[in-house]
Design a protein around this motif. Sequence first.
Motif, PDB file in Angstrom:
ATOM      1  N   VAL A 133      37.176  40.359  42.935  1.00 16.88           N
ATOM      2  CA  VAL A 133      38.241  41.358  42.916  1.00 16.88           C
ATOM      3  C   VAL A 133      37.506  42.687  43.087  1.00 16.88           C
ATOM      4  O   VAL A 133      36.928  43.204  42.126  1.00 16.88           O
ATOM      5  N   SER A 156      43.182  39.525  45.067  1.00 13.46           N
ATOM      6  CA  SER A 156      43.983  40.637  44.558  1.00 13.46           C
ATOM      7  C   SER A 156      43.946  41.873  45.452  1.00 13.46           C
ATOM      8  O   SER A 156      44.901  42.640  45.479  1.00 13.46           O
ATOM      9  N   ASP A 171      52.354  42.856  46.157  1.00 16.04           N
ATOM     10  CA  ASP A 171      52.407  44.069  45.339  1.00 16.04           C
ATOM     11  C   ASP A 171      53.520  45.015  45.791  1.00 16.04           C
ATOM     12  O   ASP A 171      54.283  45.533  44.976  1.00 16.04           O
ATOM     13  N   THR A 201      45.880  47.526  44.501  1.00 16.60           N
ATOM     14  CA  THR A 201      47.136  47.051  43.926  1.00 16.60           C
ATOM     15  C   THR A 201      48.003  48.227  43.472  1.00 16.60           C
ATOM     16  O   THR A 201      49.215  48.239  43.688  1.00 16.60           O
ATOM     17  N   ASN A 256      51.106  48.054  36.156  1.00 24.71           N
ATOM     18  CA  ASN A 256      50.435  46.862  35.628  1.00 24.71           C
ATOM     19  C   ASN A 256      50.727  46.730  34.135  1.00 24.71           C
ATOM     20  O   ASN A 256      51.344  47.604  33.523  1.00 24.71           O
ATOM     21  N   SER A 299      49.604  34.103  38.150  1.00 21.97           N
ATOM     22  CA  SER A 299      48.224  34.568  38.275  1.00 21.97           C
ATOM     23  C   SER A 299      47.237  33.400  38.271  1.00 21.97           C
ATOM     24  O   SER A 299      46.167  33.498  38.872  1.00 21.97           O
ATOM     25  N   LEU A 302      47.001  32.363  41.784  1.00 26.13           N
ATOM     26  CA  LEU A 302      46.139  33.284  42.528  1.00 26.13           C
ATOM     27  C   LEU A 302      44.690  32.814  42.443  1.00 26.13           C
ATOM     28  O   LEU A 302      43.967  32.764  43.448  1.00 26.13           O
TER      29      LEU A 302
END
Length: 339
Positions: A133, A156, A171, A201, A256, A299, A302
Amino acid sequence: MPDARAPRSGPPTVRDVAERAGVSAMTVSRALRDDAKVSAATRERVRAAAAELGYRPNEMARSLRLGRGTGLVGLLVTNLANPFYSRLALGVDAALSPHGLKAVIANTGQDLDSERSLVEDLIARRVDGIIAVPAGSDQRHLAAAAAGGVPVVVASRPPSGFDADCVLVDDFGGARDATRDLLAQGHRSIGFLGSPPAVYTGAERLRGYAAALEEAGVRVDERLVRRGQQQTDEAAAAARELLALPRPPTALFCSNNRNTIGAFHALRATRSKAALAGFDDFELADALGMPLTLVAYDSDELGREAGRLLLGRLGDGAAQPPRRTLVPTSLVRYGAGDP
C-alpha cells in the motif's frame, strides 16, 4: 557416541535427528522432503525422531541453497493502528498460506523514506514478492524491485510510474453514494474530513464528495474541508473546528474510519446534532447510539485478491499484462444503537 537423549544447549540439528533415528543426516533430509527413494518405514521413523526432539528444518536456508525463494512475501502498509490493515493482512494470509507462503508485515507510517528502506531490506532478504500500500505517488523503489525480478502487487492505491497488478476499492463511487445519501436527507452544508492530499484514497473520496455536491447544484465550500488527519485525535480537533464555525455544517462526511471515529467524539463532546457519514465500516459502529451511514466493502477480499494476483505472477501468469481489480462498495445505515 554421545547420548542422543542428553540435554542440549541449542536447538536440535539434522545430526541429532539422524542419531535418534539411526540413519544418516542425508537420509533425514530426504525423508523430511518425502523423497520416494526413502522407504515409508524410514520416513516415519525420521518424522517421529524429529517430533520427539522438536526439530524444525531451516526452510529459508534450504531454499537459498537450492536457488529457490524464501517462501516469504513482504506486505507494506501505511498505518498498523488502522483496523483496515489488519483485515487486509488477514486476507493476504488467507490467499498465501495454502501455497506455503508467509507474509512479513512492515509499517511505513506513511513515510516515503521508511518505505524505500523497507523495500530495500525485503529485497536483500530475497522475498518472493511484495504487496504494497504505497505511501505516495513516488514509487520508483517499487518500480526498481519489479524491474529486478521481484513481483510487486499494489493494493488500495494504483501503481505510479510503472506497470503492476493492483486491487483498488471503489473510493470515488462509495464517497459519492454516501454524500448523495446526506443530500437526500436534506443537507446542503456538508463538511469533509479526510486524509493528507497525497493519499490516493483520500483524494478519490474527496472527488466523489465533490461530484455528489456538484450533481445537486451545491458548491464545494473550502471552509468546510479539512484534510491531513491520520489519527482520531487529529480528526476530533478538525471536526470541532468545523462545528465551531459561525455557520457550522449540518452534516459531516469522513473519508476513513479514523476520521469518522474522531468526528463522533467531537459530535458527542459538543452535543452537536450534525449528521455523520463515513468511509469504512468498523466494529461497534452499530453501538454508537446515533444515526450513522458508512461506506462498507470487504477489506479481507481486498487482501485475498492482492494475494491471488501475486500468486499469479509467481505461477504461470508471470508474462501476462498487468491486471486491475476493483472491490465494490455499499452503504450501511446504523441508527440509535440498532443496525
